[in-house]
Design a protein around this motif. Structure first.
Motif, PDB file in Angstrom:
ATOM      1  N   TRP A  33       0.830  -1.215   0.000  1.00 47.54           N
ATOM      2  CA  TRP A  33       0.000   0.000   0.000  1.00 47.54           C
ATOM      3  C   TRP A  33       0.863   1.264   0.000  1.00 47.54           C
ATOM      4  N   THR A  36       1.778   1.597  -3.537  1.00 46.09           N
ATOM      5  CA  THR A  36       0.613   2.036  -4.317  1.00 46.09           C
ATOM      6  C   THR A  36       0.428   3.540  -4.174  1.00 46.09           C
ATOM      7  N   HIS A  47      -0.034  14.701 -13.900  1.00 46.34           N
ATOM      8  CA  HIS A  47      -1.332  14.944 -14.585  1.00 46.34           C
ATOM      9  C   HIS A  47      -1.831  13.704 -15.324  1.00 46.34           C
ATOM     10  N   GLU A  48      -1.524  12.510 -14.802  1.00 53.33           N
ATOM     11  CA  GLU A  48      -1.940  11.297 -15.512  1.00 53.33           C
ATOM     12  C   GLU A  48      -3.223  10.682 -14.945  1.00 53.33           C
ATOM     13  N   ARG A  52     -10.077  13.411  -8.352  1.00 51.49           N
ATOM     14  CA  ARG A  52     -11.069  12.639  -7.568  1.00 51.49           C
ATOM     15  C   ARG A  52     -10.630  11.192  -7.379  1.00 51.49           C
ATOM     16  N   TYR A  53     -10.094  10.627  -8.462  1.00 52.98           N
ATOM     17  CA  TYR A  53      -9.591   9.249  -8.347  1.00 52.98           C
ATOM     18  C   TYR A  53      -8.451   9.200  -7.331  1.00 52.98           C
ATOM     19  N   ARG A  56      -9.644   9.272  -3.783  1.00 58.83           N
ATOM     20  CA  ARG A  56     -10.267   7.995  -3.407  1.00 58.83           C
ATOM     21  C   ARG A  56      -9.206   6.911  -3.191  1.00 58.83           C
ATOM     22  N   ARG A  60      -8.445   4.957   0.170  1.00 58.97           N
ATOM     23  CA  ARG A  60      -8.496   3.482   0.239  1.00 58.97           C
ATOM     24  C   ARG A  60      -7.200   2.953   0.866  1.00 58.97           C
TER      25      ARG A  60
ATOM     26  N   GLN B 107     -17.046   4.685 -10.713  1.00 59.66           N
ATOM     27  CA  GLN B 107     -16.457   5.370  -9.551  1.00 59.66           C
ATOM     28  C   GLN B 107     -15.059   5.896  -9.897  1.00 59.66           C
ATOM     29  N   LEU B 108     -14.276   5.082 -10.609  1.00 59.43           N
ATOM     30  CA  LEU B 108     -12.934   5.523 -11.006  1.00 59.43           C
ATOM     31  C   LEU B 108     -13.020   6.766 -11.896  1.00 59.43           C
ATOM     32  N   GLY B 111     -15.418   9.574  -9.404  1.00 61.07           N
ATOM     33  CA  GLY B 111     -15.166   9.793  -7.975  1.00 61.07           C
ATOM     34  C   GLY B 111     -16.409   9.574  -7.121  1.00 61.07           C
ATOM     35  N   VAL B 112     -17.566   9.357  -7.763  1.00 64.33           N
ATOM     36  CA  VAL B 112     -18.807   9.105  -7.014  1.00 64.33           C
ATOM     37  C   VAL B 112     -18.830   7.633  -6.575  1.00 64.33           C
ATOM     38  N   ALA B 113     -19.130   7.390  -5.291  1.00 64.68           N
ATOM     39  CA  ALA B 113     -19.047   6.037  -4.721  1.00 64.68           C
ATOM     40  C   ALA B 113     -19.844   5.024  -5.535  1.00 64.68           C
ATOM     41  N   GLU B 252      -5.112  -5.604  -4.087  1.00 64.94           N
ATOM     42  CA  GLU B 252      -6.197  -5.862  -3.127  1.00 64.94           C
ATOM     43  C   GLU B 252      -7.434  -5.052  -3.462  1.00 64.94           C
ATOM     44  N   SER B 253      -7.308  -4.192  -4.472  1.00 64.21           N
ATOM     45  CA  SER B 253      -8.430  -3.297  -4.766  1.00 64.21           C
ATOM     46  C   SER B 253      -8.342  -2.832  -6.226  1.00 64.21           C
ATOM     47  N   GLU B 255      -8.748   0.077  -7.282  1.00 65.93           N
ATOM     48  CA  GLU B 255      -8.055   1.368  -7.390  1.00 65.93           C
ATOM     49  C   GLU B 255      -6.588   1.151  -7.782  1.00 65.93           C
ATOM     50  N   GLN B 256      -6.022   0.010  -7.330  1.00 70.65           N
ATOM     51  CA  GLN B 256      -4.632  -0.292  -7.692  1.00 70.65           C
ATOM     52  C   GLN B 256      -4.539  -0.739  -9.150  1.00 70.65           C
ATOM     53  N   ALA B 258      -6.253   0.087 -11.578  1.00 64.53           N
ATOM     54  CA  ALA B 258      -6.485   1.212 -12.498  1.00 64.53           C
ATOM     55  C   ALA B 258      -5.191   1.889 -12.940  1.00 64.53           C
ATOM     56  N   LEU B 259      -4.078   1.618 -12.228  1.00 62.13           N
ATOM     57  CA  LEU B 259      -2.808   2.275 -12.571  1.00 62.13           C
ATOM     58  C   LEU B 259      -2.003   1.489 -13.607  1.00 62.13           C
ATOM     59  N   HIS B 267      -1.128   9.627 -19.737  1.00 59.60           N
ATOM     60  CA  HIS B 267      -2.441  10.158 -19.367  1.00 59.60           C
ATOM     61  C   HIS B 267      -3.584   9.292 -19.898  1.00 59.60           C
ATOM     62  N   PHE B 270      -4.934   5.728 -17.928  1.00 61.23           N
ATOM     63  CA  PHE B 270      -5.989   5.641 -16.918  1.00 61.23           C
ATOM     64  C   PHE B 270      -7.356   5.527 -17.593  1.00 61.23           C
ATOM     65  N   TRP B 271      -7.589   6.388 -18.589  1.00 65.16           N
ATOM     66  CA  TRP B 271      -8.919   6.400 -19.227  1.00 65.16           C
ATOM     67  C   TRP B 271      -9.143   5.163 -20.091  1.00 65.16           C
ATOM     68  N   ASP B 336     -16.959  -5.440  -1.151  1.00 64.37           N
ATOM     69  CA  ASP B 336     -15.836  -5.089  -2.018  1.00 64.37           C
ATOM     70  C   ASP B 336     -15.915  -5.900  -3.318  1.00 64.37           C
TER      71      ASP B 336
END
Lengths: 134, 404
Positions: A33, A36, A47-48, A52-53, A56, A60, B107-108, B111-113, B252-253, B255-256, B258-259, B267, B270-271, B336
């Motif tokens: 973590w 991360t 800027h990548e 908001r992400y 979050r 987390r 959410q990613l 940003g809204v849950a 574990e999530s 959010e990880q 997504a990278l 840039h 992510f999208w 989760d």
């Protein structure tokens, strides 16, 4: 019934074989973590990823650090002390990163990365030591 | 020319529809923790899937039965109720995981849950099912799913060491964390061989009015489409191994995860990930919802069909509506999505013997497949892989739940 018995024995044997590394797993997760959070900080300062992400993801990470930090009682005393100190420093660094992202202060987030990397290294070393022992 | 186009479209939609939350998450976790070591499991799962998908299409084309209706007719309802309940329950759990995946992608992006997205996503899926046709669902979303090819492009942009990647295709024992290694192995098998896939495929073949003339198309689509799809899952594992393993990041999530494309695309990474993940999960949600409704309707002998107006197949439409509502509950409750994905993939592997063994019997019964019965090699591959997956699942799930 015979098949069930074989499966149960296999489960118990496997559980016995894997049980020793549970505490190292928690320290490894803390290091993960920390790494991360550093990745998020790097991506956000360049800027990548959107703000908001980033907020979050850092939130987390803080949640995971808190949860994993509760399971350190089983560690040997020396390792527990080292991890506890690293965790405190890490928690401060992550909180400062969250504030920097909130403010939109990318320049201020850059030096925090070095602290995150240092704590990830420390925790990784402790985890490796514990894994070697088990 | 029409035939060539049909085959090409079938292959392209198979590729676009291959990745979903299960295969993406398990491949990313495997790469992050074990480098290229678990690539052989993806290869094994894909090989078995090729056989199962080809069999599903062959059964439908030759016998004009779906797997569910043939199973019910051959073994009787009292027997069929066991695979019916097993596959329906595992599919509902998988549906919850995939719905959670769509909500996580949103959410990613915003940003809204994710809990707030559960109802809008459910309504969107329901409207697509209510108003759309089978072709729209099968081809439309799968074509959009071609964005998942980004993982393959990323693998080359990161200059993956192809020799080491190839070495990962050779099965080997783990050098650390053996419990976790086998848990991830069985998760990958569960993700590759989710029973809804071949039940859905056979129903789709009936919706598309396949007959013996389509056997060649079926073989090509199953072999090439699933092989390229397996390559995409392997690319996810390779990219995760190159991005996360050197940094010591364990997944574990979401959010990880997504990278993972940022090193390759900056840039846009992510999208691209958000789009690929969201579309892949949306496609899976549509397919699983339909698969559950197909299974239940065919099991009880109701009218069914995505190309039939809802008022003419009311109980079929009611079933997919109810499935969506039930699957939405874990997302709303804040479970989760990654944890749900892992558990549902292992249960999926555990359920494989119940879902596939009666199907194998059908594929060797001349009453249904006439002169197109399975060869020994196909039977052996499927049998070995599903038994292996089931035993590993029974052993590794308690370990994962107890050991975290």
């Amino acid at each position: 019934m015979a098949l069930l018995r074989v499966v149960m024995i296999a489960v118990l044997l496997a559980a016995a074989g894997c049980g020793g590394s549970g505490d190292a797993t928690d320290v490894r997760a803390l290091a993960s973590w920390a790494a991360t959070t550093d990745m998020v900080a790097a991506a956000w300062t360049q800027h990548e990823v959107p703000r908001r992400y980033s907020l979050r993801a850092v939130g987390r990470a803080r949640q995971a650090l808190t949860e994993r930090g509760r399971h350190l009682d089983a560690l040997p005393a020396a390792a527990r002390a080292r991890v506890g100190e690293a965790l405190q420093r890490l928690d401060r660094a992550v909180a400062e990163l969250a504030e920097a992202i909130e403010r939109g202060d990318r320049t201020g987030a850059v030096p925090i990365r070095a602290r995150l990397q240092a704590e990830a290294r420390t925790l990784g070393e402790v985890a490796a030591g514990l894994e070697a022992r088990s | 020319m029409t035939k060539v186009f049909e085959v090409a479209l079938g292959i392209v939609t198979s590729i676009g529809g291959f990745l979903e939350a299960g295969s993406l998450a398990t491949s990313a976790q495997a790469g992050a923790e074990f480098g290229f070591q678990l690539l052989w499991v993806i290869a094994l799962g894909t090989l078995c899937l090729i056989f199962l998908v080809e069999m599903s299409g062959r059964l439908a084309a030759v016998s004009h039965h779906t797997i569910a209706s043939a199973m019910r007719e051959r073994f009787g309802f009292n027997f069929f109720v066991v695979p019916l309940l097993t596959v329906a329950l595992v599919s509902l759990l998988t549906l919850g995981a995939e719905l959670g995946g769509v909500c996580m992608a949103l959410q990613l992006a915003t940003g809204v849950a994710l809990q707030w997205w559960a109802l809008p996503v459910m309504v969107l899926v329901w409207v697509l099912l209510w108003r759309g046709s089978f072709g729209l669902i099968e081809k439309g979303v799968s074509l959009l799913g071609l964005v998942t090819v980004a993982f393959l492009v990323a693998m080359f942009r990161l200059h993956a060491p192809l020799g080491e990647v190839a070495a990962g295709l050779v099965p080997r024992l783990p050098d650390h964390d053996s419990g976790r290694y086998w848990f991830l192995a069985v998760s990958i098998l569960g993700a590759s061989l989710t029973p809804y896939l071949f039940y859905f495929y056979s129903s789709g073949a009936i919706e598309d009015h396949w007959d013996k003339k389509d056997l060649g198309t079926n073989r090509m689509v199953a072999t090439l489409g699933m092989s390229f799809g397996g390559i995409l899952a392997a690319a996810v594992l390779v990219v995760a191994a190159m991005v996360f393993l050197p940094r010591g990041v364990r997944i574990e999530s979401y959010e990880q995860v997504a990278l993972m494309l940022i090193d390759a695309f900056g840039h846009w990474g992510f999208w691209l990930f958000v789009a690929a993940f969201g579309i892949a999960c949306l496609g899976a949600v549509l397919e699983i919802t339909l698969a559950v409704a197909y299974l239940v309707a065919q099991g009880f002998g109701w009218n069914w069909g995505e190309n039939v107006k809802p008022r003419d197949a009311a109980r079929f439409a009611a079933t997919y509506t109810l499935a969506l509502v039930v699957a939405m509950l874990p997302v709303v409750a804040g479970v989760d999505p990654l944890r749900l994905t892992n558990v549902s993939m292992v249960l999926s592997a555990a359920s494989l013997p119940v879902a596939t063994l009666p199907f194998l019997v059908l594929m060797n019964d001349p009453t249904y497949v006439k002169g197109h019965a399975n060869g020994r090699f196909g039977n052996a591959v499927v049998l070995v892989v599903i038994v292996l997956a089931c035993v590993l699942a029974v052993v590794s799930l308690p370990l994962e739940l107890v050991g975290g």
